[in-house]
Design a protein around this motif. Structure first.
Motif, PDB file in Angstrom:
ATOM      1  N   GLU A  98      -0.602 -12.396  -5.540  1.00 40.30           N
ATOM      2  CA  GLU A  98      -0.844 -10.959  -5.368  1.00 40.30           C
ATOM      3  C   GLU A  98      -1.110 -10.630  -3.910  1.00 40.30           C
ATOM      4  OE1 GLU A  98      -5.589 -10.266  -6.159  1.00 40.30           O
ATOM      5  OE2 GLU A  98      -4.261 -10.142  -7.893  1.00 40.30           O
ATOM      6  N   GLY A  99      -0.898  -9.372  -3.604  1.00 38.75           N
ATOM      7  CA  GLY A  99      -1.181  -8.817  -2.288  1.00 38.75           C
ATOM      8  C   GLY A  99      -1.296  -7.319  -2.445  1.00 38.75           C
ATOM      9  N   GLY A 100      -1.526  -6.617  -1.357  1.00 43.25           N
ATOM     10  CA  GLY A 100      -1.617  -5.167  -1.504  1.00 43.25           C
ATOM     11  C   GLY A 100      -2.242  -4.500  -0.315  1.00 43.25           C
ATOM     12  N   PHE A 101      -2.579  -3.234  -0.509  1.00 41.98           N
ATOM     13  CA  PHE A 101      -3.290  -2.439   0.475  1.00 41.98           C
ATOM     14  C   PHE A 101      -4.200  -1.509  -0.301  1.00 41.98           C
ATOM     15  CE2 PHE A 101       1.007  -0.769  -0.212  1.00 41.98           C
ATOM     16  CZ  PHE A 101       0.742   0.483  -0.745  1.00 41.98           C
ATOM     17  N   PRO A 102      -5.134  -0.823   0.350  1.00 40.52           N
ATOM     18  CA  PRO A 102      -6.089  -0.004  -0.402  1.00 40.52           C
ATOM     19  C   PRO A 102      -5.400   0.977  -1.347  1.00 40.52           C
ATOM     20  CG  PRO A 102      -6.804  -0.210   1.869  1.00 40.52           C
ATOM     21  CD  PRO A 102      -5.437  -0.842   1.794  1.00 40.52           C
ATOM     22  N   GLY A 103      -5.695   0.862  -2.637  1.00 39.94           N
ATOM     23  CA  GLY A 103      -5.115   1.741  -3.642  1.00 39.94           C
ATOM     24  C   GLY A 103      -4.029   1.105  -4.476  1.00 39.94           C
ATOM     25  N   VAL A 104      -3.400   0.042  -3.982  1.00 41.70           N
ATOM     26  CA  VAL A 104      -2.284  -0.587  -4.679  1.00 41.70           C
ATOM     27  C   VAL A 104      -2.432  -2.110  -4.616  1.00 41.70           C
ATOM     28  CG1 VAL A 104       0.202  -1.047  -4.619  1.00 41.70           C
ATOM     29  CG2 VAL A 104      -0.638   1.283  -4.276  1.00 41.70           C
ATOM     30  N   THR A 105      -2.208  -2.754  -5.761  1.00 40.99           N
ATOM     31  CA  THR A 105      -2.096  -4.214  -5.791  1.00 40.99           C
ATOM     32  C   THR A 105      -0.721  -4.576  -6.329  1.00 40.99           C
ATOM     33  OG1 THR A 105      -4.470  -4.529  -6.188  1.00 40.99           O
ATOM     34  CG2 THR A 105      -3.028  -6.361  -6.735  1.00 40.99           C
ATOM     35  N   LEU A 106      -0.002  -5.394  -5.587  1.00 39.76           N
ATOM     36  CA  LEU A 106       1.304  -5.901  -6.007  1.00 39.76           C
ATOM     37  C   LEU A 106       1.121  -7.329  -6.490  1.00 39.76           C
ATOM     38  CD1 LEU A 106       4.462  -5.658  -6.097  1.00 39.76           C
ATOM     39  CD2 LEU A 106       4.426  -6.645  -3.782  1.00 39.76           C
TER      40      LEU A 106
ATOM     41  N   GLY B  92      12.975   3.183  -5.602  1.00 38.62           N
ATOM     42  CA  GLY B  92      12.786   3.394  -4.174  1.00 38.62           C
ATOM     43  C   GLY B  92      11.325   3.346  -3.770  1.00 38.62           C
ATOM     44  N   ILE B  93      10.459   3.987  -4.570  1.00 42.01           N
ATOM     45  CA  ILE B  93       9.027   3.961  -4.276  1.00 42.01           C
ATOM     46  C   ILE B  93       8.492   2.541  -4.409  1.00 42.01           C
ATOM     47  CG2 ILE B  93       6.762   4.768  -5.024  1.00 42.01           C
ATOM     48  CD1 ILE B  93       8.435   6.884  -3.605  1.00 42.01           C
ATOM     49  N   SER B  94       8.898   1.856  -5.478  1.00 39.34           N
ATOM     50  CA  SER B  94       8.466   0.477  -5.691  1.00 39.34           C
ATOM     51  C   SER B  94       8.898  -0.412  -4.538  1.00 39.34           C
ATOM     52  CB  SER B  94       9.026  -0.052  -7.015  1.00 39.34           C
ATOM     53  OG  SER B  94       8.702  -1.410  -7.198  1.00 39.34           O
ATOM     54  N   ALA B  95      10.126  -0.231  -4.070  1.00 38.12           N
ATOM     55  CA  ALA B  95      10.614  -1.026  -2.943  1.00 38.12           C
ATOM     56  C   ALA B  95       9.801  -0.761  -1.678  1.00 38.12           C
ATOM     57  CB  ALA B  95      12.092  -0.734  -2.697  1.00 38.12           C
ATOM     58  N   ALA B  96       9.423   0.495  -1.471  1.00 32.12           N
ATOM     59  CA  ALA B  96       8.604   0.826  -0.301  1.00 32.12           C
ATOM     60  C   ALA B  96       7.245   0.140  -0.374  1.00 32.12           C
ATOM     61  CB  ALA B  96       8.435   2.343  -0.196  1.00 32.12           C
ATOM     62  N   VAL B  97       6.640   0.152  -1.559  1.00 27.65           N
ATOM     63  CA  VAL B  97       5.361  -0.526  -1.752  1.00 27.65           C
ATOM     64  C   VAL B  97       5.520  -2.022  -1.479  1.00 27.65           C
ATOM     65  CG1 VAL B  97       3.665  -1.216  -3.484  1.00 27.65           C
ATOM     66  CG2 VAL B  97       4.408   1.167  -3.357  1.00 27.65           C
TER      67      VAL B  97
ATOM     68  N   LEU C 100       4.988  -7.216   1.397  1.00 24.36           N
ATOM     69  CA  LEU C 100       5.685  -8.461   1.717  1.00 24.36           C
ATOM     70  C   LEU C 100       6.052  -8.571   3.192  1.00 24.36           C
ATOM     71  CD1 LEU C 100       8.037  -8.684  -1.396  1.00 24.36           C
ATOM     72  CD2 LEU C 100       5.806  -9.773  -1.055  1.00 24.36           C
ATOM     73  N   ASP C 101       6.247  -7.420   3.853  1.00 27.35           N
ATOM     74  CA  ASP C 101       6.622  -7.450   5.275  1.00 27.35           C
ATOM     75  C   ASP C 101       5.425  -7.199   6.190  1.00 27.35           C
ATOM     76  OD1 ASP C 101       9.173  -7.867   4.384  1.00 27.35           O
ATOM     77  OD2 ASP C 101       9.834  -5.802   4.676  1.00 27.35           O
ATOM     78  N   GLY C 102       4.230  -7.121   5.613  1.00 28.38           N
ATOM     79  CA  GLY C 102       3.050  -6.920   6.440  1.00 28.38           C
ATOM     80  C   GLY C 102       3.020  -5.577   7.114  1.00 28.38           C
ATOM     81  N   GLY C 103       3.344  -4.508   6.373  1.00 23.54           N
ATOM     82  CA  GLY C 103       3.356  -3.155   6.928  1.00 23.54           C
ATOM     83  C   GLY C 103       1.970  -2.670   7.308  1.00 23.54           C
ATOM     84  N   ILE C 104       1.924  -1.474   7.879  1.00 24.73           N
ATOM     85  CA  ILE C 104       0.661  -0.974   8.433  1.00 24.73           C
ATOM     86  C   ILE C 104      -0.222  -0.305   7.399  1.00 24.73           C
ATOM     87  CG2 ILE C 104       1.680  -0.690  10.711  1.00 24.73           C
ATOM     88  CD1 ILE C 104       1.814   2.314  10.178  1.00 24.73           C
ATOM     89  N   ALA C 105       0.242  -0.213   6.130  1.00 29.02           N
ATOM     90  CA  ALA C 105      -0.607   0.417   5.112  1.00 29.02           C
ATOM     91  C   ALA C 105      -1.917  -0.340   4.924  1.00 29.02           C
ATOM     92  CB  ALA C 105       0.142   0.499   3.777  1.00 29.02           C
ATOM     93  N   ARG C 106      -1.922  -1.634   5.235  1.00 34.44           N
ATOM     94  CA  ARG C 106      -3.156  -2.407   5.110  1.00 34.44           C
ATOM     95  C   ARG C 106      -4.231  -1.926   6.080  1.00 34.44           C
ATOM     96  NH1 ARG C 106      -2.003  -8.728   4.023  1.00 34.44           N
ATOM     97  NH2 ARG C 106      -0.173  -8.571   2.678  1.00 34.44           N
ATOM     98  N   THR C 107      -3.796  -1.433   7.230  1.00 36.06           N
ATOM     99  CA  THR C 107      -4.751  -1.054   8.268  1.00 36.06           C
ATOM    100  C   THR C 107      -4.797   0.439   8.521  1.00 36.06           C
ATOM    101  OG1 THR C 107      -3.043  -1.470   9.944  1.00 36.06           O
ATOM    102  CG2 THR C 107      -4.550  -3.280   9.421  1.00 36.06           C
ATOM    103  N   SER C 108      -3.947   1.200   7.826  1.00 41.19           N
ATOM    104  CA  SER C 108      -3.918   2.654   7.998  1.00 41.19           C
ATOM    105  C   SER C 108      -4.376   3.317   6.697  1.00 41.19           C
ATOM    106  CB  SER C 108      -2.510   3.139   8.360  1.00 41.19           C
ATOM    107  OG  SER C 108      -2.433   4.557   8.290  1.00 41.19           O
TER     108      SER C 108
END
Length: 329
Positions: free
Chosen positions: A51-59, A169-174, A179-187
């Motif tokens: 698992e991984g994720g950002f605030p509000g979402v866990t993948l 499309g939304i799922s792919a963005a999440v 998986l690509d270490g986007g900025i949602a984790r820190t923003s």
């Protein structure tokens, strides 16, 4: 035992085991307590969970290597949108629904009932976990309710191919963010926006069960929402407000806000905004000295009318004379 072909470099592997008891204990801690049984070929059992994720979402990503039964307790505080990426599963809500879900299809597990999921050997799945509160607020927006709504879903797939494409499309963005270490984790702002977008897309993509009849609909509760939008218009009519801005202030979806305005004011939010701007422009034209220092163009632009011909026509229709005449009065 090899891991499924999922780029898990940005995910944390919690289970990679052929031990049934260990798997049950760890995944029960990650999700909720659940029954886990091997239905055939116990010697072939294996499990992988990350698992991984950002605030509000866990993948999450999960795979079982044998025919397996999973029967979780009610999820209570969250909801899972599950996509089968390899093989198939049979999911059922005892006494209610049953569905075979093949690779590429999705289904939703909501917090309000029990489920049983039969995994075919080697089946793999990803899940997007959203909090119940987030989903209930999105359901209220989508359905035009003032208060959060118990968002219960059928086990059916997306309501249309277009809806399935939107959710994909939304799922792919999440997944890219995780998986690509986007900025949602820190923003926090981006994480919040993406979480709300995912919840809103879910409302449109998957069939909701009609809410309990005692929940009040827009017709009974929309006045506060309309007032919130009207207050924003009153305070910021000179700003480039959009329907989304007004809906956000009202805490409704754009569609629900439009319906509320039609029902209570017999107009639309943007028509109301235009009328307020016309009224403000009229007041400024009346107050101006008419000595040439203030022009119709300046006032029109200040109140968001970039098309001067359309402004003049709307103004005359509303006030009975052209804006230039009001300025000279």
């Amino acid at each position: 035992m090899s891991e499924p072909t999922v780029d898990s470099s940005r995910m944390r592997t919690l289970v990679h085991s052929d031990d049934l008891d260990e798997t049950r204990e760890i995944i029960s801690s990650a999700y909720s307590p659940y029954e886990l049984r091997v239905l055939d070929n116990a010697q072939g059992f294996s499990a992988w969970y990350a698992e991984g994720g950002f605030p509000g979402v866990t993948l999450s990503a999960l795979s079982y290597g044998a025919e397996t039964l999973v029967a979780p307790e009610p999820l209570t505080s969250y909801l899972l949108v599950c996509q089968v990426v390899h093989g198939s599963v049979r999911v059922l809500s005892p006494g209610r629904e049953e569905r075979v879900v093949d690779a590429g299809d999705t289904y939703v597990l909501d917090p309000y009932r029990t489920f049983r999921v039969h995994w075919a050997p080697g089946a793999r799945m990803t899940t997007i976990r959203l909090s119940r509160d987030t989903v209930e607020r999105a359901a209220a927006d989508a359905l035009g309710f003032e208060e959060p709504v118990r968002a219960r879903f059928t086990l059916g797939g997306a309501v249309s191919s277009a809806a399935a494409g939107t959710w994909a499309g939304i799922s792919a963005a999440v997944q890219r963010e995780v998986l690509d270490g986007g900025i949602a984790r820190t923003s926090p702002l981006l994480a919040s926006q993406l979480t709300r977008t995912a919840a809103a897309a879910l409302m449109e993509a998957h069939p909701l069960i009609t809410p309990d009849p005692e929940i009040r609909h827009t017709g009974a509760v929309a006045h506060p929402a309309v007032r919130r939008a009207m207050q924003l218009i009153e305070e910021q009519a000179d700003q480039p407000l959009t329907l989304s801005d007004l809906a956000c202030a009202a805490r409704l979806s754009p569609r629900a806000l439009q319906e509320a305005f039609r029902q209570h004011l017999n107009t639309t939010p943007l028509t109301h905004l235009r009328e307020i701007r016309l009224e403000r422009a009229h007041r400024e034209l009346l107050a101006a000295d008419g000595d040439g220092r203030v022009t119709v163009t300046q006032i029109a632009y200040r109140w968001g009318f970039s098309n001067l011909g359309r402004f003049a026509a709307s103004y005359q229709h509303r006030f009975g004379n052209p804006p230039s005449q009001t300025l000279r009065t």
